[in-house]
Structure formats: structure tokens, C-alpha cells
Motif scaffolding. Structure first.
Motif, short mmCIF file in Angstrom:
data_model
loop_
_atom_site.label_atom_id
_atom_site.label_comp_id
_atom_site.label_asym_id
_atom_site.label_seq_id
_atom_site.Cartn_x
_atom_site.Cartn_y
_atom_site.Cartn_z
N VAL A 16 0.62 -1.34 -0.07
CA VAL A 16 -0.05 0.00 -0.11
C VAL A 16 0.85 1.29 0.06
CG1 VAL A 16 -2.15 -0.85 1.00
CG2 VAL A 16 -0.16 -0.14 2.59
N ARG A 17 2.23 1.16 -0.18
CA ARG A 17 3.05 2.36 -0.36
C ARG A 17 3.74 2.18 -1.48
NH1 ARG A 17 4.61 5.02 4.65
NH2 ARG A 17 5.32 6.37 3.19
N PRO A 18 3.25 2.87 -2.65
CA PRO A 18 3.72 3.09 -3.74
C PRO A 18 4.93 4.04 -3.84
CG PRO A 18 1.72 4.07 -3.92
CD PRO A 18 1.63 3.28 -2.66
N ASP A 19 4.99 4.79 -2.85
CA ASP A 19 6.39 5.44 -2.67
C ASP A 19 7.45 4.83 -2.40
OD1 ASP A 19 5.05 5.25 -0.42
OD2 ASP A 19 5.98 7.15 0.65
N LEU A 21 7.73 1.44 -2.98
CA LEU A 21 7.68 0.23 -3.88
C LEU A 21 8.49 0.85 -4.89
CD1 LEU A 21 4.11 -1.08 -3.91
CD2 LEU A 21 6.00 -1.99 -2.80
N GLU A 22 8.40 2.14 -5.26
CA GLU A 22 9.20 2.73 -6.51
C GLU A 22 10.66 2.91 -6.38
OE1 GLU A 22 6.63 6.34 -6.99
OE2 GLU A 22 5.22 5.40 -8.07
N LYS A 23 10.96 2.78 -4.91
CA LYS A 23 12.45 2.95 -4.65
C LYS A 23 13.20 1.37 -4.67
CE LYS A 23 11.58 7.16 -2.16
NZ LYS A 23 11.60 7.64 -0.89
N LEU A 24 12.16 0.55 -4.72
CA LEU A 24 12.86 -0.95 -4.31
C LEU A 24 14.24 -1.41 -5.24
CD1 LEU A 24 9.72 -3.02 -3.40
CD2 LEU A 24 11.53 -2.18 -1.98
N SER A 25 14.17 -0.94 -6.72
CA SER A 25 15.06 -1.31 -7.45
C SER A 25 16.43 -0.64 -7.36
CB SER A 25 14.70 -1.25 -8.84
OG SER A 25 14.45 0.16 -9.14
N GLY A 26 16.44 0.51 -6.45
CA GLY A 26 17.63 1.08 -6.12
C GLY A 26 18.10 0.59 -4.78
N ARG A 27 17.50 -0.32 -4.10
CA ARG A 27 18.03 -0.57 -2.60
C ARG A 27 19.08 -1.80 -2.63
NH1 ARG A 27 16.26 3.86 -0.14
NH2 ARG A 27 14.00 3.73 0.21
N ASN A 28 19.52 -2.43 -3.90
CA ASN A 28 20.62 -3.56 -4.00
C ASN A 28 20.36 -4.61 -3.13
OD1 ASN A 28 23.05 -3.92 -4.92
ND2 ASN A 28 24.11 -3.51 -3.08
N THR A 40 -0.24 -4.80 4.74
CA THR A 40 -1.26 -4.37 4.00
C THR A 40 -2.53 -4.65 4.99
OG1 THR A 40 -0.48 -4.60 1.89
CG2 THR A 40 -2.67 -4.33 2.14
N PRO A 41 -3.13 -3.34 5.38
CA PRO A 41 -4.34 -3.68 6.24
C PRO A 41 -5.48 -4.31 5.48
CG PRO A 41 -3.72 -1.22 6.27
CD PRO A 41 -2.81 -2.07 5.01
N ALA A 42 -6.41 -4.92 6.28
CA ALA A 42 -7.44 -5.52 5.67
C ALA A 42 -8.51 -4.76 4.68
CB ALA A 42 -8.28 -5.99 6.84
N ASN A 43 -8.43 -3.38 5.01
CA ASN A 43 -9.34 -2.55 4.25
C ASN A 43 -8.73 -2.17 3.07
OD1 ASN A 43 -7.69 -0.85 5.56
ND2 ASN A 43 -9.32 0.45 6.49
N ALA A 44 -7.52 -2.61 2.97
CA ALA A 44 -6.60 -1.89 1.65
C ALA A 44 -6.00 -3.08 0.95
CB ALA A 44 -5.20 -0.94 2.42
N ASP A 47 -6.23 -2.51 -3.00
CA ASP A 47 -5.34 -1.34 -3.36
C ASP A 47 -3.88 -2.12 -3.41
OD1 ASP A 47 -7.08 0.56 -3.39
OD2 ASP A 47 -6.85 1.30 -1.35
N GLY A 48 -3.76 -2.76 -2.27
CA GLY A 48 -2.34 -3.40 -2.44
C GLY A 48 -2.27 -4.29 -3.58
N ARG A 49 -3.14 -5.28 -4.00
CA ARG A 49 -2.97 -6.03 -5.34
C ARG A 49 -2.82 -5.30 -6.23
NH1 ARG A 49 -8.16 -8.03 -3.18
NH2 ARG A 49 -7.64 -9.34 -1.62
N ARG A 50 -3.67 -4.25 -6.63
CA ARG A 50 -3.43 -3.06 -7.76
C ARG A 50 -2.01 -2.71 -7.89
NH1 ARG A 50 -6.94 0.10 -6.57
NH2 ARG A 50 -5.68 1.62 -5.58
N ASN A 51 -1.56 -2.24 -6.55
CA ASN A 51 -0.23 -1.62 -6.72
C ASN A 51 0.93 -2.69 -7.12
OD1 ASN A 51 -0.98 0.80 -5.96
ND2 ASN A 51 -0.77 0.40 -3.59
N ALA A 52 0.58 -3.81 -6.28
CA ALA A 52 1.85 -4.77 -6.83
C ALA A 52 1.82 -5.29 -8.18
CB ALA A 52 1.21 -6.15 -6.06
#
Length: 283
Positions: A16-19, A21-28, A40-44, A47-52
Motif C-alpha cells: 500500500v506504499r507505492p512511494d 515500492l518505486e524505490k525498491l529497485s535501487g536498494r541493492n 497491508t491492512p484488511a481494508n486496503a 489497493d495492495g493487489r493493484r499496486n503489486a
């Protein structure tokens, strides 16, 4: 089944945190996890699936191995996760709290039905039953790796989590042994206090000594520590080369055990030295 590469570090980020996720490829990290479960909270969940689904391709395009952790098979979210959170770019999926062969068979069927039969499973072993039956579970044909989840294990046991790790000593060793017998890499427990680098370094050393391939990371600052912690130091490599040279020279002369720098060395120690050297050759 899709091959998965080296797993010294497996970095989690909330779906649920696209901000983040977008940085993951640079984390080595050797691999990253888009976490649709605990983070990922139950009510989200939707949203989590969509972001993934939307962000996994771009993360993978940066050269990073990408996985998705779905919710456990016993939850109401598992089937929707399989149908809605996966993409072609993944190297595996992570399924938490695996306890039975029947669960793995269900996962196998769900992946095949959804068109993702090429994906292996990184199995979460993090309950009393999961630890007790870890050997047959990790031998399942769909399992390509596993991790030991200490926090959930201690909660399931009704125990108390401590920095000493005494309360997970047996379980941690049992999961490592099961992975070795199944021929799959196993990743060690999280360190929840991501500011405690000293503990993280110590646990990496403990885990490597037990045969773990890597460690779960919950913060980017833990990645480089894990990456260093699961490869031999220059001093280890140098000693391994010298030990093997001395041992092989003696073996050629018909001597099966030698005194090397005050230590008795025979074939088991020579095998350990070969293992040290082999780890430096892994890409």
C-alpha cells in the motif's frame, strides 16, 4: 519452474506504499517483496493487489528479483491475491504460515489455474506445526525457498521474544536443517528493531553458521549488512585457500589429516573450506 537467484537479502515493502515500492529497485537487495500480507491492512487489500500488479514490472525492469507475498491460504484474501496481485515479471511468490502439504497442493493448483504455474513458492515456516513438519513441507515440488518467521512462531508457542534468541534456537535450527535436506535456500528471521545494526550483524553471523542463505530485511538500512554477512570475508577466503593447498599436498602424499596453524584438518574441514571458496564465486 522459474529459477531464483541469490538470496542474501530479501527486502519487504508494504503493497500500500507505492512511494516505497518505486524505490525498491535501487536498494541493492538480492530480491524484494511487495507485501500484501502483514504490511497491508484488511481494508486496503484491493489497493495492495493493484499496486503489486502495476509496479512489479517496473521494479523488475531495474534488474531486481521481485516477489509478492500473498495472504495465507486460510484467509479470505488468498484467492483474490493469486488472481489479482501477480504478474509475469515475478521470480516467485511468498506464502506465509505454511503448515500442511494440502496447503501447498492448493497453492500449486491455484497458480496453475491462474496461469502462473511457472512460479515457485517461498514458504513461510512460522508456526509450531510448520516447524514440526518443515522437512516434508520444504520437499514439496512447488517450494523453491523458505524463511523462518520467529515473531509468529513465538506468538503461536505462547512464548516470549528475547534478544538472546534462546526461545527460537531449536526452531531456527530445524528449519535450516529441513532446507538443507530439501535442497532449497532458507532465509533467517527479521530483526524488528531496524535501528539495531549490532543485533542484525550478530544474527547474520548466527544464521550463516547454521546454514541459512540470507536474511529477511524490513528496512533498506539492513540490506547491505545482510549482503556482507552472507559472503565470506577476505580473511576467511585467504585462509580457506591456504588450508586447501596444505591439505591437498598432504593428501597427495597419502596423509589424511594434517596440523594446519594449530588445528587438526581432515576432509570435513576441507569441505568447509571449499564451501567458503564456492560462495565467492556466486554471481
Amino acid at each position: 519452474m522459474r529459477q531464483i537467484g541469490r538470496l542474501r537479502s530479501l527486502l519487504f515493502a508494504p503493497a500500500v506504499r507505492p512511494d516505497f515500492l518505486e524505490k525498491l529497485s535501487g536498494r541493492n537487495a538480492d530480491a524484494v517483496v511487495i507485501d500484501c500480507e502483514d504490511a497491508t491492512p484488511a481494508n486496503a487489500k484491493a489497493d495492495g493487489r493493484r499496486n503489486a500488479r502495476q509496479l512489479a514490472p517496473s521494479i523488475a525492469a531495474g534488474g531486481t528479483q521481485v516477489t509478492v507475498r500473498v495472504n495465507a491460504t486460510a484467509t479470505a484474501w488468498f484467492d483474490d491475491d493469486i488472481r489479482g496481485a501477480l504478474t509475469e515479471e515475478l521470480v516467485a511468490i511468498i506464502v506465509p504460515k505454511i503448515e500442511t502439504i494440502a496447503e501447498l497442493d492448493r497453492i500449486d493448483e491455484a497458480l496453475t489455474t491462474a496461469g502462473f504455474g511457472f512460479l515457485g513458492v517461498i514458504a513461510g515456516i512460522e508456526t509450531a506445526l510448520g516447524v514440526a513438519d518443515a522437512r516434508p513441507l520444504l520437499n514439496h515440488s512447488r517450494v523453491v525457498a523458505a524463511y523462518f518467521g520467529a515473531e509468529d512462531f513465538v506468538a503461536d508457542m505462547g512464548g516470549v521474544r528475547t534478544e538472546t534468541n534462546h526461545e527460537v534456537a531449536y526452531a531456527r535450527s530445524a528449519v535450516a536443517l529441513a532446507g538443507r535436506l530439501a535442497g532449497v535456500p532458507v532465509l533467517d528471521q527479521i530483526v524488528a528493531d531496524f535501528r539495531d545494526d549490532e543485533r542484525f550483524v550478530r544474527e547474520c553471523a548466527e544464521a550463516r553458521s547454521l546454514g541459512y542463505a540470507g536474511k529477511l530485511c524490513i528496512h533498506p538500512g539492513q540490506v547491505e549488512i545482510a549482503n556482507r554477512g552472507f559472503i565470506p570475508s577476505d580473511a576467511e577466503v585467504d585462509r580457506a585457500h591456504r588450508l586447501l593447498a596444505a591439505y591437498e599436498e598432504a593428501s597427495a602424499a597419502g596423509v589424511a589429516a594434517i596440523d594446519f596453524e594449530g588445528q587438526m584438518v581432515d576432509e570435513p574441514l576441507a569441505a568447509q573450506a571449499r564451501r567458503v571458496i564456492s560462495l565467492t564465486d556466486v554471481a
